[in-house]
Write a protein that holds these residues in place. Structure first.
Motif, short mmCIF file in Angstrom:
data_model
loop_
_atom_site.label_atom_id
_atom_site.label_comp_id
_atom_site.label_asym_id
_atom_site.label_seq_id
_atom_site.Cartn_x
_atom_site.Cartn_y
_atom_site.Cartn_z
N UNK B 85 17.53 -44.72 -33.22
CA UNK B 85 16.06 -44.70 -32.35
C UNK B 85 16.51 -45.37 -30.89
N UNK B 86 17.63 -45.81 -30.86
CA UNK B 86 18.07 -46.77 -29.43
C UNK B 86 18.84 -46.00 -28.67
N UNK B 87 19.41 -44.66 -29.14
CA UNK B 87 20.40 -44.26 -28.43
C UNK B 87 19.73 -43.16 -27.39
N UNK B 88 20.42 -43.26 -26.29
CA UNK B 88 20.02 -42.22 -25.21
C UNK B 88 20.25 -40.89 -25.65
N UNK B 89 20.07 -39.74 -24.92
CA UNK B 89 20.59 -38.27 -25.37
C UNK B 89 22.09 -38.43 -25.10
N UNK B 90 22.64 -39.07 -23.97
CA UNK B 90 24.06 -38.94 -23.86
C UNK B 90 24.81 -39.56 -24.93
N UNK B 91 24.29 -40.69 -25.54
CA UNK B 91 24.84 -41.65 -26.32
C UNK B 91 24.93 -40.95 -27.66
N UNK B 92 23.71 -40.19 -27.97
CA UNK B 92 23.66 -39.33 -29.11
C UNK B 92 24.55 -38.27 -29.13
N UNK B 93 24.80 -37.65 -28.08
CA UNK B 93 25.81 -36.48 -27.75
C UNK B 93 27.16 -37.17 -28.16
N UNK B 94 27.73 -38.22 -27.60
CA UNK B 94 28.64 -39.22 -27.87
C UNK B 94 29.01 -39.19 -29.45
N UNK B 95 27.86 -39.62 -30.13
CA UNK B 95 27.85 -39.93 -31.48
C UNK B 95 28.15 -38.36 -32.35
N UNK B 96 27.57 -37.43 -31.71
CA UNK B 96 27.82 -36.20 -32.61
C UNK B 96 29.04 -35.72 -32.28
N UNK B 97 29.97 -36.15 -31.35
CA UNK B 97 31.17 -35.60 -31.25
C UNK B 97 32.00 -36.16 -32.61
N UNK B 98 31.59 -37.05 -33.16
CA UNK B 98 32.23 -37.74 -34.23
C UNK B 98 31.90 -37.08 -35.70
N UNK B 99 30.65 -36.11 -35.44
CA UNK B 99 30.10 -35.77 -36.77
C UNK B 99 30.41 -34.16 -36.69
N UNK B 100 30.75 -33.74 -38.03
CA UNK B 100 30.83 -32.31 -38.09
C UNK B 100 29.81 -31.77 -39.24
N UNK B 101 29.05 -30.72 -38.97
CA UNK B 101 27.82 -30.17 -39.57
C UNK B 101 27.95 -28.68 -39.89
N UNK B 102 27.84 -28.61 -41.16
CA UNK B 102 27.98 -27.24 -41.56
C UNK B 102 26.80 -26.81 -42.04
N UNK B 103 25.91 -25.74 -41.11
CA UNK B 103 24.70 -25.36 -41.28
C UNK B 103 24.39 -24.52 -42.45
N UNK B 104 23.37 -24.63 -43.05
CA UNK B 104 22.74 -23.79 -44.16
C UNK B 104 23.15 -22.07 -44.03
#
Lengths: 255, 284
Positions: B85-104
């Motif tokens: 909730x405290x992350x900006x959009x850019x920070x969220x995108x930085x975090x997502x660079x460390x996440x892999x997501x396999x969509x349904x």
């Protein structure tokens, strides 16, 4: 329609306009980020510009031919057929070129932009980009918006050129107007800045409006086949109305 | 088969570092329906955690919360120590660079070939020589058994193949957190076995933290270290898969036994059946 439903419909329409305005700011904010995706922007300019050439050139030719035929008939009543080239050129450069090109652009490129982005939304491709930390506004939306702004003036210029050629074919080759009179009067009376360039400004504005509406409708469409179909229809209807309304406003200011 | 860790049966397996994902008091209401009502759970670092539950119970919604795609109405979610909730959009995108997501539904980019789909995250975020990009992509495609399909377009793939390409794309940057949304749907037994092995290998060799949403308990049993069973907006049961399958609670009995009667209603809420069919209630 009851009063309450009318108010609801007006409220929805105003909310859409507000949301589209905010979406425009989001696109403008995403443009610096989209500069990384120059190839994607060029691909979109090719897609919405070059791929629209056939319809734009064909329609430009026929609009010029019809315009020439109608104006020759009207001008002949006043003995003014010598002004045919001038009147055709002014009509095309100042009004018909930008407006008709924008309407064709909305039907050809606007609908495909909406359908493409809408299907990307429906198949989670936009969400996948977000999850790969790629901003869909910068990668998908902004290049299509830039492509609309860049391609529309070029298409309008080509439309105008083909319109003049069509008018020449009918007025000079068919109806027998003197070739020198046709071109001479045109070049003497058409101003580059006040006539030609104003038309270019108009078409750039129309390109921005059509691209905004097309991307907004695609981006916000419900992720269903029916939603994409309605969004595509709304792109054509909203773009056409907005272009004609904006044309009046811009003409009033540019006169 | 995973060794059953020595642990408290009501707590996720202990690790040396704090949980990779902490979900606390999450409340979510979508379209007037309460999805979560005080959900608490931890995703332990370096482990494979499965989230199971009846359809419509909010498993995918939970994944969308964890990845910041959907904000929560109340409560807190921390991923790798960061409060979403405290992350900006850019920070969220930085975090997502460390996440892999396999969509349904795989969510492959339909304009790109299989190769370009897998290369997409590399090209967008890293300036790597083309030869290295090619090698990384081909190794990932080899891992999912589709190196030979590199030049195909997504429209030419079956559902199971598309799922495996999406998996290759999700792991191409060696994420710290890997999220699998229904990874086994549409896979034939051979592909399912290989994907299971891959999920396990990624976890064991690279120490990736994994969250797995699936309905296939047999597969989950082989892959997961810990299982959360979500129902009624909360964690209804949790435990090691082997232990959970044997646990005698109404939730586990109904869910793993596939029974229509139990705490989770099979029927969507509706008015009286007899009245709906036009019969008088209690009439002959």
């Amino acid at each position: 329609m009851s009063q309450a439903r009318k108010q609801l419909a007006i409220g929805d329409a105003l909310a859409q306009v507000g949301a589209a305005g905010l979406f425009l700011f989001s696109i403008l904010a995403a443009i610096p980020g989209s500069l990384r995706h120059v190839r994607e922007t060029l691909r979109q300019i090719w897609f919405v510009g070059a791929m629209s050439l056939v319809i734009i050139m064909t329609c430009g030719l026929f609009v010029g031919m019809v315009l020439s035929l109608q104006l020759y008939y009207t001008l002949a009543k006043f003995g003014g057929t010598a002004a045919l080239g001038t009147v055709v050129a002014l009509s095309l450069f100042r009004e018909l070129g930008p407006v008709v090109t924008a309407l064709l652009f909305a039907g050809r490129a606007g609908t495909s932009i909406t359908a493409e982005i809408g299907l990307m939304r429906a198949t989670d491709q936009l969400s996948a980009m977000e999850m790969m930390a790629v901003d869909p506004l910068a990668y998908v939306v902004a290049p299509r918006f830039i492509a609309g702004v860049v391609a529309m003036p070029l298409l309008a210029c080509i439309f105008n050129a083909l319109g003049i050629l069509g008018a020449h074919a009918v007025g000079v080759s068919w109806l027998g107007l003197d070739n020198g009179t046709f071109w001479g009067n045109m070049t003497a009376n058409v101003e580059v800045w006040s006539d030609l360039v104003n038309g270019v400004w108009k078409s750039a504005a129309f390109g921005a409006v059509v691209a905004l509406i097309a991307t907004f409708q695609g981006y916000t469409t419900p992720p269903t086949s029916e939603g994409v179909a309605y969004a595509t229809t709304r792109t054509v209807v909203s773009s056409s109305i907005t272009v004609l309304a904006l044309d009046f406003v811009m003409t009033a200011f540019l006169m | 088969m995973n060794a059953r860790p020595d642990h408290n049966p009501d707590q996720p397996p202990a690790t040396d570092s704090p949980a990779y994902v902490r979900v606390r008091g999450v409340r979510t209401v979508l379209g007037g329906k309460t999805i979560f009502d005080g959900l608490d759970l931890d995703i332990p670092r370096g482990k494979i955690t499965a989230v199971m539950g009846p359809s419509g119970t909010g498993k995918t919604t939970l994944l969308r919360h964890i990845t910041g795609q959907l904000p929560v109405d109340a409560g807190e979610i921390r991923v790798d120590g960061r409060n979403l909730a405290e992350l900006s959009r850019n920070q969220l995108f930085e975090l997502r660079e460390t996440i892999g997501y396999l969509f349904q539904n795989s969510a492959l980019l339909t304009d790109f070939s299989v190769f370009e789909n897998v290369a997409f995250p590399l090209r967008q975020h890293l300036r790597l020589p083309e030869e290295i990009v090619r090698n990384i992509v081909l190794t990932r495609l080899q891992a999912v058994g589709l190196r030979g399909a590199a030049e195909l377009m997504p429209a030419e793939l079956s559902g199971g193949m598309a799922r495996r390409v999406a998996l290759a794309r999700a792991i191409v940057r060696d994420p710290g957190l890997m999220i699998y949304d229904e990874p086994f749907v549409g896979l034939d037994p051979i592909a399912l076995n290989q994907v299971l092995k891959l999920i396990r290998t990624l976890n064991d060799t690279l120490g990736i933290t994994s969250v797995l949403v699936a309905h296939e308990f047999a597969a989950v049993r082989r892959a997961a270290d810990w299982v959360y069973l979500i129902a009624g907006g909360k964690v209804a049961a949790q435990g090691h898969p082997e232990e959970l399958a044997e646990r005698d609670s109404p939730w586990t009995r109904q869910f793993f036994g596939g029974e229509a009667d139990g705490p989770v209603p099979f029927q969507y809420p509706a008015r009286d059946y007899a009245a709906d069919l036009g019969f008088q209630a209690g009439g002959a």
